[in-house]
Scaffold this active site. Structure first.
Site, mmCIF file in Angstrom:
data_model
loop_
_atom_site.group_PDB
_atom_site.id
_atom_site.type_symbol
_atom_site.label_atom_id
_atom_site.label_comp_id
_atom_site.label_asym_id
_atom_site.label_seq_id
_atom_site.Cartn_x
_atom_site.Cartn_y
_atom_site.Cartn_z
ATOM 1 N N ASP A 145 50.449 47.608 35.211
ATOM 2 C CA ASP A 145 51.412 48.701 35.361
ATOM 3 C C ASP A 145 52.479 48.335 36.388
ATOM 4 O O ASP A 145 53.478 49.030 36.530
ATOM 5 C CB ASP A 145 50.695 49.987 35.814
ATOM 6 N N ASP A 171 45.597 52.748 25.048
ATOM 7 C CA ASP A 171 45.396 52.787 26.493
ATOM 8 C C ASP A 171 43.993 53.290 26.843
ATOM 9 O O ASP A 171 43.272 53.835 25.997
ATOM 10 C CB ASP A 171 46.461 53.721 27.099
HETATM 11 C C1 GLA Z 1 49.033 53.784 31.663
HETATM 12 C C2 GLA Z 1 49.767 52.608 31.069
HETATM 13 C C3 GLA Z 1 51.253 52.830 31.182
HETATM 14 C C4 GLA Z 1 51.622 54.102 30.470
HETATM 15 C C5 GLA Z 1 50.841 55.264 31.031
HETATM 16 C C6 GLA Z 1 51.061 56.513 30.226
HETATM 17 O O1 GLA Z 1 49.196 53.853 33.021
HETATM 18 O O2 GLA Z 1 49.385 51.429 31.681
HETATM 19 O O3 GLA Z 1 51.958 51.735 30.662
HETATM 20 O O4 GLA Z 1 51.367 53.933 29.098
HETATM 21 O O5 GLA Z 1 49.446 54.985 31.041
HETATM 22 O O6 GLA Z 1 50.348 57.588 30.708
#
Ligand code: GLA
Length: 716
Positions: A541, A471
């Site tokens: 997300d 990420d």
């Molecule tokens: C980001 C990712 C999510 C999750 C969060 C965790 O927003 O896109 O899918 O992994 O971080 O903090």
């Protein structure tokens, strides 16, 4: 041979399966672009004219100016007033005048000095054209690598400082294409976190139009992909030029319509977030940009890029089935521990999942997003016997194991930051801004990268990991490095990306059996650079199926379904919603993100059925050709199909949006179906002739909440 040099005409001709690209050496100095389009042997000669106010070299021809003809690469200050591809400061002025010196053609391609690039195969060929600036002594090498079977040509440049003084690159745009017309629309993808890749199509106008990122990541805000097409181009008809950048950091795509209605396309590192100093003897290699051309509409351009990305960009393992994962994020957020996740694994196995992915929250003091990033060792309160033992227990339940990491970041509340505040990007004397309570590590500092390598090496040693979710949850501000001198601070954005790629390369080598899903708060780095490392990217997300329909539909214009990680999130006990979410998610690579421990048996059984069915047809989306029939932004519903290359299997999806009119019947033409074949819809057993599918299948829109239609046609 896809690359030829015609000596008499001094003309370079590059042929791909369906396209031709050509340019000429004029006056033994200029590289004059002459053609890019449908494959042809009838090539126009260089068009060289003159306009008032255009500068010229009197000894050559006072009726011809570099400001007026189409060029392969233009330099600031030497007579071409249009936006240029290179500004190289050798003497304080930024003026250079590179002239043709030599060229060579070879099989395969060269490495791009720590940058991702499309892989060569046995048919790949490269043209290298060398230019020289006599005053500074610098050399410029232009590279054209040809992926003939998918109609893609890539371009990058290398600048060599052969002089005695240091020089500074102030603008670097490896892609430059001059098109002899401007009656074109520009297609680009803009967005924001949770609302990535909105489709935008606008007519070109005189002047500059651009998309860009100044954020240190390719960004949710603008994707690096752009296309230019006829005003009347549709999915099936019209001329379309597509461009993309194999890079994950800040970028600039510039399109300029000049005084006589010609269009210049530039793509590269830009100048706002980039400069680079080369000492005498040093050289600089830019990232590569790619282009394709379709004479058969937007759909063909997309399929060219889909084929290119699958064959030459994505890791070969991404052609194999992607694991159907159960991800813990939306189910648990930071509230995870060994016992809970073992229960997840048990239920995941029963339901037919391949893998449990443990998302954020497993390391350091990570009980919330205000602490812990940088401390990449397991939280012993949550995993008392350590990570290796925990993963063994998960595997004993019969599922594979994936883990979340965000290597490039640090929370000020972390042991790492307390020990090394100078390792975060910052500018001396200024307090760094925060975003999601975090700072960005200075990946341009090799000490930071080596530290991370040593840390992950230790933490994951002996831990049987099958999958990393990588990420990156903020953009870069206060961009400065504590290890670079003042005159090199402009290099941080670029050096950062090279540090990140170095870490990716290490992960790939150190964990050869694991795959990577990349992510940046969803689709914040949905680019060809990341696609080189990941088998897929977390598309957004936002898992709301209505929004996802829009996002996925637009992403498909440039990227294949194999890159799109699509999760079904909690349907709140609503079977209809579960079905809808599934039909949206099978447009990409299916996964789930819900609390399996809280789901009713009815829901779990349905999920088990969905996974089982998905595994019968997932290869069609993953490897097949994509045909877009209706974009949701335009038509209020989304319709598209995937087909295997010979159309033995076809997967047709229709997703209604909330506001579809009830009772409207849509005729959806499956033009790829075989005319003389007959098909069964595996889901209903209904028979169709290939001819009938080509004429169109009637789908009645229900106009109700969560209505979607899925057909799986198999040739009898
Ligand atoms: C980001 C990712 C999510 C999750 C969060 C965790 O927003 O896109 O899918 O992994 O971080 O903090």
């Amino acid at each position: 041979m896809s690359i030829r040099f015609l000596k008499n005409e001094k003309r370079f001709v590059i042929n791909t399966k369906n396209t031709t690209y050509a340019f000429e050496i004029v006056f033994d100095r200029y590289l004059c672009h002459t053609y890019y389009g449908k494959r042809t042997s009838k090539l126009p000669a260089a068009k060289m004219t003159m306009l008032s106010f255009a500068p010229y070299i009197p000894e050559l021809d006072e009726h011809k100016s570099p400001d007026v003809f189409a060029q392969e690469c233009s330099f600031y200050g030497s007579g071409d007033f249009r936006p240029n591809a290179l500004r190289l400061c050798t003497d304080g002025t930024g003026v250079t005048d590179f002239v043709y010196s030599s060229h060579r053609t070879f099989k395969g391609r060269l490495e791009l000095d720590g940058l991702p690039a499309a892989r060569a195969d046995e048919n790949t060929q490269t043209l290298e054209v060398t230019l020289k600036d006599s005053v500074s002594g610098c050399k410029l090498k232009l590279y054209y690598t040809v992926f003939a079977d998918v109609d893609v040509i890539s371009r990058y440049m290398v600048i060599e400082n052969k002089g005695k003084k240091s020089v500074r690159i102030d603008k670097c745009m490896p892609m430059m294409l001059d098109i002899e017309r401007s009656d074109l629309d520009m297609i680009s993808l803009y967005g924001s976190h949770c609302h990535e890749v909105n489709f935008q199509r606008v007519p070109l106008h005189h002047g500059k139009q651009s998309v860009y990122s100044n954020r240190g990541a390719s960004s949710h805000q603008y994707n690096p992909f752009v296309a230019l097409c006829d005003h009347g181009a549709t999915e099936q008809k019209g001329e379309v030029y597509g461009f993309n950048f194999v890079y994950s950091g800040s970028f600039l795509d510039e399109v300029d319509v000049d005084q006589i209605g010609r269009t210049r396309v530039l793509m590269g590192l830009g100048s706002e977030c980039f400069s680079y100093t080369l000492e005498a003897g040093e050289s600089f290699c830019s990232p590569e940009a790619v282009m394709t051309y379709s004479a058969a509409g937007i759909g063909k351009m997309s399929r060219n890029f889909h084929n290119f990305v699958r064959t030459y960009i994505m890791p070969p393992v991404s052609l194999e089935p992607h694991p159907v994962v159960l991800n813990t994020w939306e189910a648990c957020y930071f509230d995870i521990d060994e016992e809970k996740l073992i229960n997840f694994a048990k239920e995941a196995k029963k339901t037919g999942f391949d893998m449990l992915v443990m998302d954020d929250g497993w390391f350091g003091a990570r009980d919330h997003d205000r602490a812990g990033l940088g401390d990449w060792f397991e939280n012993r309160k949550k995993f008392p016997d350590g990570l290796a033992s925990f993963v063994k227990k998960i595997k004993a339940e019969g599922v594979k194991f994936g883990i979340w990491v965000e290597p490039e970041m640090v929370n000020p509340d972390s042991d790492l930051y307390r020990a090394h505040p100078e390792w975060a990007l910052r500018v001396a004397g200024r307090e760094p801004l925060r975003s999601r309570h975090q700072l960005v590590l200075d990946m341009s500092n090799s000490e930071v990268v080596e530290y991370l390598i040593a840390l992950f090496d230790k933490t994951f040693d002996g831990v049987d990991i099958d999958y990393f979710k990588w990420d990156m949850n903020r953009h870069m501000s206060n961009v400065g490095s504590s290890v670079l001198p003042e005159d090199k601070q402009g290099e941080v954005f670029f050096r950062y990306m090279k540090g990140v790629y170095r870490l990716f390369d290490w992960f790939v080598k150190r964990f050869p059996n694991a795959v990577i899903e990349t992510c940046s708060g969803g689709g914040g780095r949905y680019d060809l650079g990341m696609m080189q490392y990941g088998i897929q990217i977390w598309t957004s997300d936002n898992t709301n199926p209505y929004d996802r329909t829009m996002i996925q539909s637009a992403a498909m214009i440039a990227y294949p379904a194999a890159t799109m990680s699509c999760h079904v999130s909690d349907p709140h006990g609503d079977m209809r919603s579960l079905d809808y979410r599934y039909k949206v998610a099978v447009g990409g690579m299916l996964g789930y993100e819900l609390n399996i421990l809280k789901m009713s048996d009815e829901i779990k059984n349905k999920i088990a059925e969905q996974i089982k069915e998905y595994k019968t047809f997932d290869h069609i989306a993953r490897l097949g050709d994509h045909y877009n029939l209706a974009s949701p932004t335009k038509y209020g519903y989304s319709a598209y199909y995937y087909t295997t290359p010979t159309a033995d299997e076809i997967l047709l999806t229709v997703i209604e949006k909330a506001d579809c009119k009830a009772g409207t019947t849509k005729l959806l033409k499956i033009s790829a179906a075989q005319n003389d074949a007959s098909y069964t819809d595996v889901r209903t057993g209904k028979q169709y002739s290939g001819q009938a599918l080509r004429k169109g299948i009637s789908v009645e829109l229900l106009g109700e909440r969560d209505s979607a239609h899925l057909y799986y046609f198999k040739k009898n």
